[in-house]
Design a protein around this motif. Structure first.
Motif, PDB file in Angstrom:
ATOM      1  N   LYS A 194     -45.544 -11.845   0.878  1.00 41.73           N
ATOM      2  CA  LYS A 194     -45.667 -12.737  -0.257  1.00 41.73           C
ATOM      3  C   LYS A 194     -44.555 -13.787  -0.216  1.00 41.73           C
ATOM      4  CE  LYS A 194     -46.986 -12.601  -5.076  1.00 41.73           C
ATOM      5  NZ  LYS A 194     -47.417 -11.743  -6.183  1.00 41.73           N
ATOM      6  N   HIS A 195     -44.885 -14.977  -0.711  1.00 40.15           N
ATOM      7  CA  HIS A 195     -43.901 -16.060  -0.747  1.00 40.15           C
ATOM      8  C   HIS A 195     -43.595 -16.429  -2.187  1.00 40.15           C
ATOM      9  CE1 HIS A 195     -43.937 -17.160   3.579  1.00 40.15           C
ATOM     10  NE2 HIS A 195     -45.123 -16.589   3.522  1.00 40.15           N
ATOM     11  N   GLY A 204     -38.499 -18.873  -8.732  1.00 36.09           N
ATOM     12  CA  GLY A 204     -39.581 -17.993  -9.153  1.00 36.09           C
ATOM     13  C   GLY A 204     -39.106 -16.581  -9.460  1.00 36.09           C
ATOM     14  N   TYR A 205     -39.756 -15.967 -10.442  1.00 36.43           N
ATOM     15  CA  TYR A 205     -39.423 -14.582 -10.795  1.00 36.43           C
ATOM     16  C   TYR A 205     -40.356 -13.621 -10.060  1.00 36.43           C
ATOM     17  CZ  TYR A 205     -36.138 -15.540 -14.591  1.00 36.43           C
ATOM     18  OH  TYR A 205     -35.032 -15.907 -15.318  1.00 36.43           O
ATOM     19  N   LEU A 206     -39.781 -12.642  -9.360  1.00 33.97           N
ATOM     20  CA  LEU A 206     -40.599 -11.571  -8.782  1.00 33.97           C
ATOM     21  C   LEU A 206     -41.035 -10.661  -9.910  1.00 33.97           C
ATOM     22  CD1 LEU A 206     -38.767 -12.640  -6.437  1.00 33.97           C
ATOM     23  CD2 LEU A 206     -38.916 -10.353  -5.473  1.00 33.97           C
ATOM     24  N   CYS A 207     -40.098 -10.403 -10.818  1.00 30.61           N
ATOM     25  CA  CYS A 207     -40.433  -9.635 -11.999  1.00 30.61           C
ATOM     26  C   CYS A 207     -39.344  -9.822 -13.043  1.00 30.61           C
ATOM     27  CB  CYS A 207     -40.608  -8.155 -11.682  1.00 30.61           C
ATOM     28  SG  CYS A 207     -39.091  -7.322 -11.244  1.00 30.61           S
ATOM     29  N   HIS A 208     -39.704  -9.533 -14.287  1.00 33.21           N
ATOM     30  CA  HIS A 208     -38.735  -9.564 -15.368  1.00 33.21           C
ATOM     31  C   HIS A 208     -38.335  -8.136 -15.712  1.00 33.21           C
ATOM     32  CE1 HIS A 208     -40.583 -13.540 -15.809  1.00 33.21           C
ATOM     33  NE2 HIS A 208     -39.465 -13.898 -16.399  1.00 33.21           N
ATOM     34  N   LEU A 228     -41.232 -12.591   1.559  1.00 30.58           N
ATOM     35  CA  LEU A 228     -41.003 -11.160   1.333  1.00 30.58           C
ATOM     36  C   LEU A 228     -42.002 -10.276   2.063  1.00 30.58           C
ATOM     37  CD1 LEU A 228     -40.570 -11.043  -2.555  1.00 30.58           C
ATOM     38  CD2 LEU A 228     -38.764 -11.042  -0.837  1.00 30.58           C
ATOM     39  N   LEU A 229     -41.556  -9.062   2.345  1.00 32.78           N
ATOM     40  CA  LEU A 229     -42.457  -7.988   2.749  1.00 32.78           C
ATOM     41  C   LEU A 229     -42.446  -6.973   1.617  1.00 32.78           C
ATOM     42  CD1 LEU A 229     -41.431  -7.410   6.478  1.00 32.78           C
ATOM     43  CD2 LEU A 229     -43.530  -8.481   5.633  1.00 32.78           C
TER      44      LEU A 229
END
Length: 229
Positions: free
Chosen positions: A32-33, A38-42, A104-105
């Motif tokens: 994933k890019h 950008g937030y991967l998560c909150h 990311l992986l």
DNA sequence: TCATTAAATTGTT
DNA sequence: AACAATTTAATGA
């Protein structure tokens, strides 16, 4: 040239796995890019992947009720994180934010657990990784209490180059001074002055939006002798 | 490809 | 915290 397959095989942990274990891992990893910012998560989100960085930079951070932003750690190329939340099957306790465009992986929870249950090599890797990260956080508490701001900047930079946690980070670190300030727990002007001083001393070179590390060793024990060490 | 503009980042006060 | 200077990125001819 850079298929997902190859990227997985080149990870630090894959090198310690038996062939059949790598095959299994391959089936559970996706790519994933994220764009810068950008937030991967909150905090509070579920994010059921163990995550590795191919290129880019991620920070673990949170914002206090007071509004104060805190950065706990930066993870760079080759680094893997999130094993704590995946192992415990918990929501994330921190925000995860991309500080640069990041590739990311992501390993599914099921695959992570299969390796955890079946692979000796994977467990060796996990122990080494958890141990190193514990050392990192103990060190950061120590820095906060006994080191001057310049030394904190120096040592935080050295951690970004740590070969166990971020094995593919080389001398080039693409991070804004403002983010480095959040990471080191000092103001941006202090970071600016510290970097200039460290550059004078020949430990690094300051460029626009990035820092070229020239001497990780000396950055890593910068300020030794000024405290209780 | 180049010039113009906007945005991000740095350096100072 | 605010401001100016600098560098990069984005836009459009």
């Amino acid at each position: 040239m850079n298929s997902r397959n190859e990227l997985v095989r080149k990870t630090v942990w894959a090198r310690e796995l038996a062939d059949e274990e790598v095959e299994r891992a391959l089936r559970g990893v996706s790519e994933k890019h994220y764009a810068k910012g950008g937030y991967l998560c909150h905090r509070g989100d579920r994010f059921d992947y163990w995550t590795g960085i191919v290129t880019g930079l991620i920070k673990m951070s949170s914002i206090a009720r007071s509004g104060k932003a805190i950065t706990f750690a930066g993870i760079g190329a080759g680094g893997w994180f999130g094993e704590g939340s995946v192992l415990k099957d918990e929501p994330r306790k921190y925000d995860l934010v991309a500080l640069r465009d990041t590739h990311l992986l992501m390993m599914s929870r099921a695959t992570f657990f299969w390796l955890y249950e079946n692979s000796v090599g994977f467990n060796r890797f996990l122990v080494r990784q958890l141990n190193e990260r514990l050392a990192q956080f103990i060190a950061s508490t120590e820095y906060e209490r006994i080191l001057d701001p310049k030394a904190r900047v120096a040592r935080n930079l050295a951690w970004l180059c740590n070969p166990v946690l971020n094995p593919d980070v080389r001398e080039l670190i693409e991070i804004a001074q403002e983010e480095l300030a959040l990471l080191a727990g000092v103001s941006r002007p202090i970071v600016n002055r510290s970097l200039q001083a460290l550059e004078e001393e020949g430990l690094l070179r300051v460029e626009h939006g990035r820092i070229v590390v020239a001497d990780v060793e000396r950055l890593g024990d910068y300020g030794a002798g000024s405290g209780f060490e």
